[in-house]
Design an enzyme around this catalytic site. Structure first.
Site, PDB file in Angstrom:
ATOM      1  N   GLU A 266       1.503   3.584   2.927  1.00 26.59           N
ATOM      2  CA  GLU A 266       1.954   3.065   4.229  1.00 26.59           C
ATOM      3  C   GLU A 266       3.478   3.012   4.171  1.00 26.59           C
ATOM      4  O   GLU A 266       4.077   2.060   3.676  1.00 26.59           O
ATOM      5  CB  GLU A 266       1.288   1.713   4.495  1.00 26.59           C
ATOM      6  CG  GLU A 266      -0.231   1.882   4.603  1.00 26.59           C
ATOM      7  CD  GLU A 266      -1.020   0.583   4.567  1.00 26.59           C
ATOM      8  OE1 GLU A 266      -0.442  -0.495   4.782  1.00 26.59           O
ATOM      9  OE2 GLU A 266      -2.243   0.651   4.317  1.00 26.59           O
TER      10      GLU A 266
ATOM     11  N   GLU B   3       1.433  -4.634  11.040  1.00 26.00           N
ATOM     12  CA  GLU B   3       0.947  -3.245  11.047  1.00 26.00           C
ATOM     13  C   GLU B   3       1.792  -2.525  12.080  1.00 26.00           C
ATOM     14  O   GLU B   3       1.685  -2.804  13.276  1.00 26.00           O
ATOM     15  CB  GLU B   3      -0.527  -3.210  11.462  1.00 26.00           C
ATOM     16  CG  GLU B   3      -1.456  -4.000  10.563  1.00 26.00           C
ATOM     17  CD  GLU B   3      -1.901  -3.220   9.330  1.00 26.00           C
ATOM     18  OE1 GLU B   3      -1.691  -1.996   9.290  1.00 26.00           O
ATOM     19  OE2 GLU B   3      -2.447  -3.845   8.412  1.00 26.00           O
TER      20      GLU B   3
ATOM     21  N   HIS C 274       0.889  -1.162   0.000  1.00 24.60           N
ATOM     22  CA  HIS C 274       0.000   0.000   0.000  1.00 24.60           C
ATOM     23  C   HIS C 274       0.929   1.214   0.000  1.00 24.60           C
ATOM     24  O   HIS C 274       1.625   1.466   0.990  1.00 24.60           O
ATOM     25  CB  HIS C 274      -0.915  -0.026   1.235  1.00 24.60           C
ATOM     26  CG  HIS C 274      -1.904  -1.159   1.185  1.00 24.60           C
ATOM     27  ND1 HIS C 274      -2.245  -1.918   2.275  1.00 24.60           N
ATOM     28  CD2 HIS C 274      -2.608  -1.656   0.124  1.00 24.60           C
ATOM     29  CE1 HIS C 274      -3.137  -2.834   1.900  1.00 24.60           C
ATOM     30  NE2 HIS C 274      -3.369  -2.701   0.613  1.00 24.60           N
TER      31      HIS C 274
ATOM     32  N   HIS D  11       2.679  -3.104   6.858  1.00 20.98           N
ATOM     33  CA  HIS D  11       1.589  -2.157   6.604  1.00 20.98           C
ATOM     34  C   HIS D  11       1.582  -1.088   7.687  1.00 20.98           C
ATOM     35  O   HIS D  11       2.405  -1.124   8.612  1.00 20.98           O
ATOM     36  CB  HIS D  11       0.240  -2.892   6.609  1.00 20.98           C
ATOM     37  CG  HIS D  11       0.057  -3.804   5.440  1.00 20.98           C
ATOM     38  ND1 HIS D  11      -0.721  -3.487   4.366  1.00 20.98           N
ATOM     39  CD2 HIS D  11       0.573  -5.038   5.187  1.00 20.98           C
ATOM     40  CE1 HIS D  11      -0.687  -4.472   3.489  1.00 20.98           C
ATOM     41  NE2 HIS D  11       0.086  -5.440   3.959  1.00 20.98           N
TER      42      HIS D  11
END
Ligand code: GEM
Ligand code: ZN
Length: 437
Positions: free
Chosen positions: A94, A280, A91, A198
């Site tokens: 990110e 994350e 992404h 992420h």
């Protein structure tokens, strides 16, 4: 005399020119595509014997998808040395993982032959690092943008973490160049363990992403996610973010968080026999550059400890009577049958991540199989237990690969799940018959 001075001046100038290459640390700032490319090329030219820099393809806008390989033998696979990978920035907005991976490379390269642990890790592992899977998305995203989706997708508007073939439901997405490059890459290398970075939450998330069923390697998957979270205080605290809930001890099962179709993690685990988790690592997706040093410090121990886990479990080769490696032999662990059976690579190798314990292995060819019970001890060395399965009778051919479970990357069929389930059923019958007879 004059010549002497000139020589001294020349040497000094040379030093001043060369010195920054070695002495200057990577700065804690964001590196745009050109800068990232320059950093990777510099790492490669400063450490030519332990790095290999290559592009696995191009983005929609034609940017190279760079991968830096770090290892004692970086250019190609060596029998017995497991392949590990980290991928960030799929992404594009990110951004923290992208910088964490650049700092990780620097940490590894400067630690080689100066830090015993790093040296051992590089000697025993081939580490593939891809700081950006979506370079176009990164260029389209905005600094200090914590929450928007600007730059998340590739240039064609596809979310790359929804773009992979899916084992549980049909994915009608057109496979994007970035996704195809990753599929080809993981088909060509026998990756054992991986993680993808992420942002927008603080959690280590493990498969499955698109099914509430429990994966056969659930114990290993939970162990790996917990290991990452435990070594990152903020993640472990279970903190919530402005746009994400907090998670108990900083870990979650993917589907229990929310289901996603076409994710990269499930694709790796199910179709390419590479265990992958999703990390994350920051609440804000593209935070102030002043926070980057802190993010690196928060993740430094985790990223290194996680890499070491590629050495858990058992590895070896499946060999015929003459000691010749058998490709595509199925290596099943009883009670842990995967959707796609685990198969040996072209060197007849297998690498199975398993916690210490006693396991029964079924090694299968078309017309014969072998059953062996093995105890994997607790180990602190950076090498999995080695065991070679050698057949005693003459060679036969391996089980044919079927449908979507072939390892040639052509996994886009709509009947993916059905083919896998039929395969799963046939294998179970075979194992039962073998045990009865
Ligand atoms: C996530 S990352 C995937 C997390 N897995 C599940 N099953 N929720 C995404 O892709 O939506 C969030 C992100 O983009 O960081
Ligand atoms: Zn993401």
């Amino acid at each position: 005399m004059l010549r002497g001075h000139m020589a001294t001046a020349a040497v000094t100038l040379l030093w001043l020119g060369v010195l920054p290459l070695f002495a200057q640390n990577l700065d804690f700032s964001y590196h745009n595509f050109g800068q990232m490319e320059a950093v990777l090329k510099k790492f490669n030219s400063n450490y030519p014997s332990i790095t290999f820099l290559h592009s696995i393809g191009k983005s929609v806008e034609g940017r190279d998808l760079w991968v830096l390989v770090v290892g004692r033998y970086p250019n190609k696979h060596t029998v017995g040395i497991p392949e590990f990978k980290y991928v960030a920035n799929m992404h594009g907005n990110e951004a923290v993982g992208r910088e964490i991976l650049l700092h990780l490379i620097e940490y590894l390269l400067t630690g080689y032959q100066s830090d015993a642990n790093v040296t051992q890790l590089i000697t025993n592992t081939r580490i593939h690092i891809m700081p950006s899977m979506n370079p176009d998305g990164f260029e389209a995203s905005s600094y200090l943008d914590c929450d928007s989706t600007n730059g998340r997708t590739n240039k064609n508007g596809y979310d790359l973490n929804r773009n992979f073939p899916d084992a549980f439901e049909q994915n009608t997405d057109t496979i994007q160049p970035e996704t195809q490059a990753v599929i080809n890459w993981i088909t060509n290398e026998s990756f054992v363990l991986s993680a993808n970075f992420h942002g927008g939450a603080m959690v280590a998330s493990y498969p499955y992403d698109n099914s509430y069923t429990t994966p056969p390697d659930n114990d290993v998957l939970q162990y790996l996610a917990q290991l990452y979270a435990k070594n990152n205080d903020k993640m472990y605290s279970g903190m919530s973010c402005p746009s994400s809930i907090g998670f108990n001890n900083g870990v979650t099962n993917g589907a229990n968080w929310y289901k996603i179709r076409g994710g990269m993690q499930d694709y790796n685990y199910i179709f390419s026999q590479c265990v992958e988790i999703t990390l994350e690592v920051s609440c804000c997706k593209y935070p102030d550059a002043a926070t980057l040093q802190g993010h690196w410090n928060d993740n430094k121990v985790s990223v290194v400890e996680y890499m070491k886990q590629v050495h858990m479990g058992i590895k070896g080769q499946v060999l015929d009577t003459n000691g010749k490696p058998i490709q595509n032999a199925v290596v099943d662990v009883q009670g842990r049958l995967r959707i796609c059976p685990y198969r040996t690579n072209k060197n007849g190798e297998y690498f199975l991540l398993l916690l210490p314990g006693t396991y029964t292995f079924n090694v299968m060819m078309l017309d014969k199989s072998m059953v062996k019970t093995i105890t994997i001890p607790q180990s602190s060395t950076l090498s999995a237990m080695t065991y070679n399965f050698q057949f005693t009778e003459t060679t036969s051919s391996p089980l044919p690969a079927t449908g979507s479970c072939t390892l040639n990357g052509s996994n886009s069929s709509g009947s993916t799940l059905q083919v896998c389930l039929i395969m799963f059923f046939l294998r179970t019958v075979l194992v039962l018959l073998y045990n009865i007879l």
